[in-house]
Scaffold this active site. Structure first.
Site, PDB file in Angstrom:
ATOM      1  N   SER A   1      -9.306   2.216   2.527  1.00 50.73           N
ATOM      2  CA  SER A   1      -8.331   2.882   1.678  1.00 50.73           C
ATOM      3  C   SER A   1      -7.303   1.942   1.053  1.00 50.73           C
ATOM      4  O   SER A   1      -6.522   2.363   0.205  1.00 50.73           O
ATOM      5  CB  SER A   1      -7.610   3.961   2.487  1.00 50.73           C
ATOM      6  OG  SER A   1      -6.877   3.388   3.554  1.00 50.73           O
TER       7      SER A   1
ATOM      8  N   LYS B   1       0.831  -1.196   0.000  1.00 47.04           N
ATOM      9  CA  LYS B   1       0.000   0.000   0.000  1.00 47.04           C
ATOM     10  C   LYS B   1       0.870   1.252   0.000  1.00 47.04           C
ATOM     11  O   LYS B   1       1.883   1.313   0.712  1.00 47.04           O
ATOM     12  CB  LYS B   1      -0.906  -0.028   1.227  1.00 47.04           C
ATOM     13  CG  LYS B   1      -1.920   1.100   1.319  1.00 47.04           C
ATOM     14  CD  LYS B   1      -2.825   0.886   2.528  1.00 47.04           C
ATOM     15  CE  LYS B   1      -3.861   1.988   2.667  1.00 47.04           C
ATOM     16  NZ  LYS B   1      -4.750   1.761   3.838  1.00 47.04           N
TER      17      LYS B   1
ATOM     18  N   SER C   1     -10.092   0.114   6.672  1.00 46.14           N
ATOM     19  CA  SER C   1      -9.406   0.231   5.386  1.00 46.14           C
ATOM     20  C   SER C   1      -8.836  -1.064   4.832  1.00 46.14           C
ATOM     21  O   SER C   1      -8.426  -1.106   3.677  1.00 46.14           O
ATOM     22  CB  SER C   1      -8.288   1.269   5.482  1.00 46.14           C
ATOM     23  OG  SER C   1      -8.841   2.557   5.600  1.00 46.14           O
TER      24      SER C   1
END
Length: 447
Positions: free
Chosen positions: A152, A78, A176
């Site tokens: 996210s 990420k 997330s």
């Protein structure tokens, strides 16, 4: 010729350790799939093709290759975690375009275990929202590309669900990991506080954010979690009967659970009863103030992360979110509201070993330019479909999302499993029981 695309991380690592495959050929196959499909999916901000192949060769030459738990496994990271030599943009035009000098601790642990980082995945700006789009791209759900992958950790989830990598690293501050995993049909675990090194942004959103795995199987999720935690999450020698609570209640008043997600919980309850567990309907005593606590903490975390960034380069929704949060930072730092929530919920979890509840309230929003829309519209869209994840960040307790059931479109639905601190291994065992009794399809049919 054996294809390694679509195989699990455990299968790939075993083949590399036994020299039935080389890290280079495994990584090259996945890079080819990324080149072929990521234009449709938007999982990656950066693909490290040349660097990944060179690093694969380095893994292949290691003297301890036969002992590496992730030998030659391609992974995605990420884009809010430092990868040596790569920029860390966190989905924004306002963040510095400066290469990281060193790996984040969890990335370093992946590399030490033999994994090869093939790229950094897209996130919404400052990882604020439950949809992934912005100046660096839009991440779509590989099962239904008209819909967002979630956020996210949306790019990481999309990469795994599309078979671009077998596993990925993400993190979870208000859902997330669990939101995109639920959208994309993946297994994830948000570990409890202190289990995995955090170090996410400035202060980990007051200690709520945790790094964790995204995978297609419980075995792979356990494997990746064990590597980044530095401890093995082993199965118990004997299976014990658990007291499991089933809840269909939304923590937020006025938000209802749609039929597909409610049905997924009922189905999970039935499977767990067949497995010999005691399952009964019981709702956690969520306080009426939970919505206010969640919003205050969510916005305050963004306010801290936005300090020092040029507001002119931030999207309007991010600026408003941070501005609202400034008035809450002082109160949130005390941790009083979160401690009160833990004290309220602890008796419930003293009575029940595991809570099964929906991962989401309804399917994800359309994959559109949400970053160009107003703050209120974004907040309402997020809370309408994902109200069930924030409580477990506020408490700091472990939570799992596992796929179960489908939407009318054919995209997966999912359930969430929550337990008291230190119960990561138990949650993985319950998830594995569901996987064994009703296997799910590993990756989306894109070819």
């Amino acid at each position: 010729m054996t294809s390694w695309v679509g195989r699990t991380a455990a299968e790939i690592a075993a083949a590399v350790r036994e020299k039935r495959a080389t890290p280079r050929e495994v990584v090259a196959e996945h890079l080819a799939r990324i080149e072929k499909l990521d234009g449709r999916i938007g999982a990656f901000r950066v693909v490290r093709a040349e660097a990944a192949l060179a690093e694969a060769d380095e893994v292949g030459s290691r003297g301890d290759l036969g002992e590496l738990p992730l030998a030659g496994v391609p992974v995605a990271v990420k884009d809010n975690l430092a990868v040596r030599g790569e920029t860390n943009r966190v989905g924004s035009a306002a963040t510095p375009d400066t290469p990281a000098e060193a790996d984040h601790e969890v990335v370093a642990r992946l590399r030490a275990a033999g994994a090869v980082v093939v790229g950094l995945t897209n996130v919404p700006e400052l990882c604020v929202f439950g949809t992934t789009e912005g100046v660096h791209g839009t991440s779509r759900n590989p099962w239904d590309t008209s819909r967002t992958a979630g956020g996210s950790s949306g790019g990481s989830a999309a990469a795994v669900a599309a078979g671009l990598v077998p596993i990925a690293l993400g993190n979870d501050g208000m859902g997330s990991l669990r939101i995109p995993a639920a959208n994309c049909g993946l297994v994830t675990l948000k570990p409890g506080s202190g289990v995995v090194p955090a170090g996410i942004s400035d202060g980990d959103w007051f200690g709520m954010s945790e790094n964790g795995p995204l995978a297609t199987t419980v075995e792979d999720a356990r494997l990746l979690l064990s590597v980044v935690a530095g401890t093995e999450f082993v199965r118990r020698d004997t299976s014990a009967t658990l007291d499991i609570a089933m809840s269909l209640r939304s923590p937020l008043a006025g938000v209802t659970i749609s039929a597909p997600y409610a049905n997924a919980v009922r189905e999970a309850a039935g499977l767990l009863i067949k497995a010999g567990h005691q399952v009964r309907r019981a709702d956690p005593p969520y306080p009426l103030s939970l919505g206010v606590t969640s919003l205050a903490t969510w916005t305050a975390g963004t306010s801290v992360d936005a300090q020092g960034l040029d507001p002119r380069l931030l999207a309007r929704r991010t600026r408003v979110h941070a501005a609202i949060g400034r008035r809450f930072v002082k109160a949130v730092r005390t941790g009083k509201a979160r401690e009160e929530l833990r004290e309220r919920l602890e008796p419930f979890f003293a009575e029940h070993d595991v809570l099964v509840l929906p991962a989401l309230a309804r399917r994800s929003p359309k994959a559109e330019a949400w970053h160009e829309r107003g703050w209120l519209r974004n907040v309402l869209a997020n809370t309408a479909y994902s109200p069930l994840t924030p409580p477990w960040n506020l408490t700091g307790w472990p939570a799992v999302s596992v796929p179960l059931g489908t939407l009318p479109s054919g995209a997966p639905t999912a359930v969430q499993l929550v337990a008291r601190p230190g119960s990561e291994a138990v949650l993985l065992e319950v998830a594995e029981e569901l996987e064994r009794r009703q296997p799910w399809r590993r990756t989306a049919p894109l070819d």
